[in-house]
Scaffold this active site. Structure first.
Site, PDB file in Angstrom:
ATOM      1  N   GLU A  28      49.193  65.373  51.004  1.00 20.70           N
ATOM      2  CA  GLU A  28      50.594  65.628  51.284  1.00 20.70           C
ATOM      3  C   GLU A  28      50.885  65.318  52.749  1.00 20.70           C
ATOM      4  OE1 GLU A  28      53.538  65.533  50.629  1.00 20.70           O
ATOM      5  OE2 GLU A  28      53.983  67.322  49.431  1.00 20.70           O
ATOM      6  N   HIS A  47      50.534  67.610  41.519  1.00 14.63           N
ATOM      7  CA  HIS A  47      49.663  68.752  41.206  1.00 14.63           C
ATOM      8  C   HIS A  47      50.447  69.900  40.547  1.00 14.63           C
ATOM      9  CE1 HIS A  47      51.363  71.205  44.429  1.00 14.63           C
ATOM     10  NE2 HIS A  47      51.355  70.098  45.174  1.00 14.63           N
TER      11      HIS A  47
END
Length: 204
Positions: free
Chosen positions: A82, A9
């Site tokens: 994550e 990202h």
């Protein structure tokens, strides 16, 4: 062959402040939005059958920029999140090291064995991330897909594909919006063709 464009990202404010984000839902910074636009332009000419992302907004927003140039909808998958940094989320390295010096040292010296207080182990992360990747490969035979995820998650995926132990996870760099490529000939033959390519950021 299935080709996976595995993308980290864009930058967040917490990235800039060196805060551990984990599964906290932090949005992209202005610079991160620009990075996402640039990686989208970089992938514009690729023929993508689908675009997937972690369900955290920093990954979704990055994927949205890519999807907008391909006429596709982003499909969100929690398995691409994550690592759960537990009690450390929102804290800086200095703050964490002050409260958990042994655990913090272990994250860098023996990441394969340490469990983050209130969070996940790297082994658990690798298992859920690779299960997701294997499912996507099965779903998209002979197609190209984009997958937007997170720095530690991507590192564990690359360790798995390369067959290297998780103790080496920090030896793989992952810049914001870096592109990695995994070519999948079958579920037992995966090849890493590109790692941490962020040349598109030079146009910012």
């Amino acid at each position: 062959m299935t080709r996976i464009f595995l993308i980290r990202h864009g930058q967040t404010v917490w990235n800039k402040e060196l805060r551990y984000q984990g599964q906290s839902d932090v949005k992209l910074s202005n610079e991160g939005i620009e990075q996402a636009k640039n990686v989208a332009k970089r992938l514009k000419q690729e023929k993508l059958a689908a675009i997937y992302a972690s369900d955290l907004q920093r990954a979704v927003c990055t994927a949205d920029e890519i999807a907008s140039l391909h006429g596709l909808e982003v499909q969100q998958i929690a398995g691409l999140r994550e690592i759960n940094f537990g009690a450390w989320e929102g804290m800086t390295y200095t703050e964490i090291n002050k409260g958990w010096p042994e655990d913090m040292n272990g994250i860098f010296t023996r990441p394969d064995t340490v469990k983050i207080p209130g969070g996940e182990t790297f082994s658990v992360l690798k298992e859920r991330a690779m299960n997701t990747i294997v499912n996507l490969i099965a779903k998209h035979p002979e197609e190209n897909i984009a997958v937007v995820s997170h720095g530690v998650t991507i590192r564990t995926i690359l360790c798995s594909v390369l067959g290297i132990p998780l103790s080496n996870v920090w030896g793989i760099r992952q810049d914001n919006t870096a592109v990695n490529i995994i070519d999948c000939y079958d579920e037992n033959k995966l090849i890493v063709s590109l790692v941490n390519d962020a040349h598109h950021l030079s146009v910012i």
